[in-house]
Design an enzyme around this catalytic site. Sequence first.
Site, PDB file in Angstrom:
ATOM      1  CB  CYS A   1     -32.016  39.686 -30.602  1.00 33.35           C
ATOM      2  SG  CYS A   1     -31.025  40.711 -29.491  1.00 33.35           S
TER       3      CYS A   1
ATOM      4  NE  ARG B   1     -22.301  38.619 -26.447  1.00 33.32           N
ATOM      5  CZ  ARG B   1     -22.318  39.120 -25.234  1.00 33.32           C
ATOM      6  NH1 ARG B   1     -21.252  39.746 -24.770  1.00 33.32           N
ATOM      7  NH2 ARG B   1     -23.397  39.022 -24.482  1.00 33.32           N
TER       8      ARG B   1
ATOM      9  CB  CYS C   1     -30.233  43.513 -27.559  1.00 34.10           C
ATOM     10  SG  CYS C   1     -28.889  42.332 -27.307  1.00 34.10           S
TER      11      CYS C   1
ATOM     12  CE  LYS D   1     -28.593  32.711 -24.898  1.00 36.25           C
ATOM     13  NZ  LYS D   1     -28.807  33.639 -25.944  1.00 36.25           N
TER      14      LYS D   1
ATOM     15  NE  ARG E   1     -25.456  41.112 -25.989  1.00 37.71           N
ATOM     16  CZ  ARG E   1     -25.049  41.797 -27.061  1.00 37.71           C
ATOM     17  NH1 ARG E   1     -25.180  43.106 -27.106  1.00 37.71           N
ATOM     18  NH2 ARG E   1     -24.496  41.172 -28.090  1.00 37.71           N
TER      19      ARG E   1
ATOM     20  CE1 TYR F   1     -25.020  27.325 -31.606  1.00 36.03           C
ATOM     21  CE2 TYR F   1     -24.740  27.152 -29.227  1.00 36.03           C
ATOM     22  CZ  TYR F   1     -25.081  27.895 -30.344  1.00 36.03           C
ATOM     23  OH  TYR F   1     -25.490  29.187 -30.197  1.00 36.03           O
TER      24      TYR F   1
ATOM     25  CE  LYS G   1     -29.396  36.604 -24.375  1.00 35.83           C
ATOM     26  NZ  LYS G   1     -29.594  37.042 -25.764  1.00 35.83           N
TER      27      LYS G   1
ATOM     28  CD  GLU H   1     -37.055  39.713 -16.823  1.00 35.33           C
ATOM     29  OE1 GLU H   1     -37.989  39.683 -17.633  1.00 35.33           O
ATOM     30  OE2 GLU H   1     -36.215  40.637 -16.791  1.00 35.33           O
TER      31      GLU H   1
HETATM   32  C1  PBG Z   1     -28.774  37.550 -29.177  1.00 35.92           C
HETATM   33  C2  PBG Z   1     -28.377  36.210 -28.667  1.00 35.92           C
HETATM   34  C3  PBG Z   1     -27.203  35.815 -28.007  1.00 35.92           C
HETATM   35  C4  PBG Z   1     -27.288  34.417 -27.876  1.00 35.92           C
HETATM   36  C5  PBG Z   1     -28.521  34.033 -28.408  1.00 35.92           C
HETATM   37  N1  PBG Z   1     -29.184  35.158 -28.871  1.00 35.92           N
HETATM   38  C6  PBG Z   1     -26.000  36.564 -27.615  1.00 35.92           C
HETATM   39  C7  PBG Z   1     -26.061  37.644 -26.634  1.00 35.92           C
HETATM   40  O1  PBG Z   1     -27.084  37.937 -26.028  1.00 35.92           O
HETATM   41  O2  PBG Z   1     -25.021  38.269 -26.466  1.00 35.92           O
HETATM   42  C8  PBG Z   1     -26.243  33.522 -27.289  1.00 35.92           C
HETATM   43  C9  PBG Z   1     -26.267  32.104 -27.739  1.00 35.92           C
HETATM   44  C10 PBG Z   1     -25.043  31.318 -27.432  1.00 35.92           C
HETATM   45  O3  PBG Z   1     -24.106  31.783 -26.742  1.00 35.92           O
HETATM   46  O4  PBG Z   1     -24.988  30.178 -27.898  1.00 35.92           O
HETATM   47  N2  PBG Z   1     -29.052  38.508 -28.235  1.00 35.92           N
END
Ligand code: PBG
Length: 326
Positions: free
Chosen positions: A121, A206, A131, A249, A218, A314, A196, A234
């Site tokens: 990304c 972020r 992105c 996600k 976004r 995490y 997502k 999707e």
């Molecule tokens: C990149 C991305 C994001 C996350 C994973 N890849 C952030 C976003 O889309 O703003 C979020 C992961 C998390 O919150 O743990 N696009």
Amino acid sequence: MASFPIVRMRRTRQNEKLRGLVRETHLNVEQLIYPLFIAEGLKEPNEVASMPGIMQWPLEQLGREVERVAGLGIPAVLLFGLPEQKDEVGSEAYNPQGIIQQAIRRIKAATPDMLVITDVCLCEYTSHGHCGVIKNGSVQNDESLTLLAQMALTHAEAGADIVAPSDMMDGRVGAIRHTLDEHGLSGTPIMAYSAKFASGFYGPFREAAGSAPQFGDRRAYQMDPANAREALREIDLDIAEGADIVMVKPAMAYMDVIRRVRDRCDLPIAAYNVSGEYAMIKAAAHNGWIDERRIVMEVLTGIRRAGADMIITYFAPDVARWLKEE
Ligand code: PBG
């Protein structure tokens, strides 16, 4: 159908051995993926304020951390990069000498058995934090595809085991598959962040990844949290384009989506237990309001019960330790 008093549901709940026999859902260490943040030019590990216990790692100290994770039996890491230089088109994202490309080579040299998954990304690499590339104030889909495919290619060439596009551009799975195949990398799987959602739960990430959009949000490319049928579309499109693993996600607020995807298709499903989900549990536990271990195991078991095969979390090192103790 028999009922009470012939039927007594409590009979099989009497002790842990009995409960074990009838347990339907299992959480195992081999289902966990641990995210890692690698920051260029950093001297010492830097803890992310909103994610206690989670560090940004300097390249030089990454090996130590990956060895620790491997020692816990965690099979895979998911890499995010923080480059020193950002520009309009995210050049560092597809620089063969970029921070992630270097990190992959280091990990594969030191810990070859560790599966390395890379986030594909542009948001951590663009000066505007979106992105994809921007024209007239909006994120350009088709122009971004070439860059994303190039990014995935440099990751795979550096030794990444799986590439994971998270940008939500239309057609990116197909574009990446095509580019990888053209370069003799037809064996590299794609884990697609298929469903997502545009989520408030990404807030702490972020900060961790330095990827907040500098203007707007976004919502013009990530999904509306209200839509589950759209998530299935999707998923279908990503499967048609060649995804090997599909992802939902965030996880906790979208367990119904995980279940619907499970009922819909036979691909492996990944669920991302995202940064905000981590931060909320950490904060409540820190205040003594909840039992962290119990809550984490319950949440991750719930994600598995919803239908996820693997979980990006995490909490992976803690969970790996707790599973050993059980
Ligand atoms: C990149 C991305 C994001 C996350 C994973 N890849 C952030 C976003 O889309 O703003 C979020 C992961 C998390 O919150 O743990 N696009």
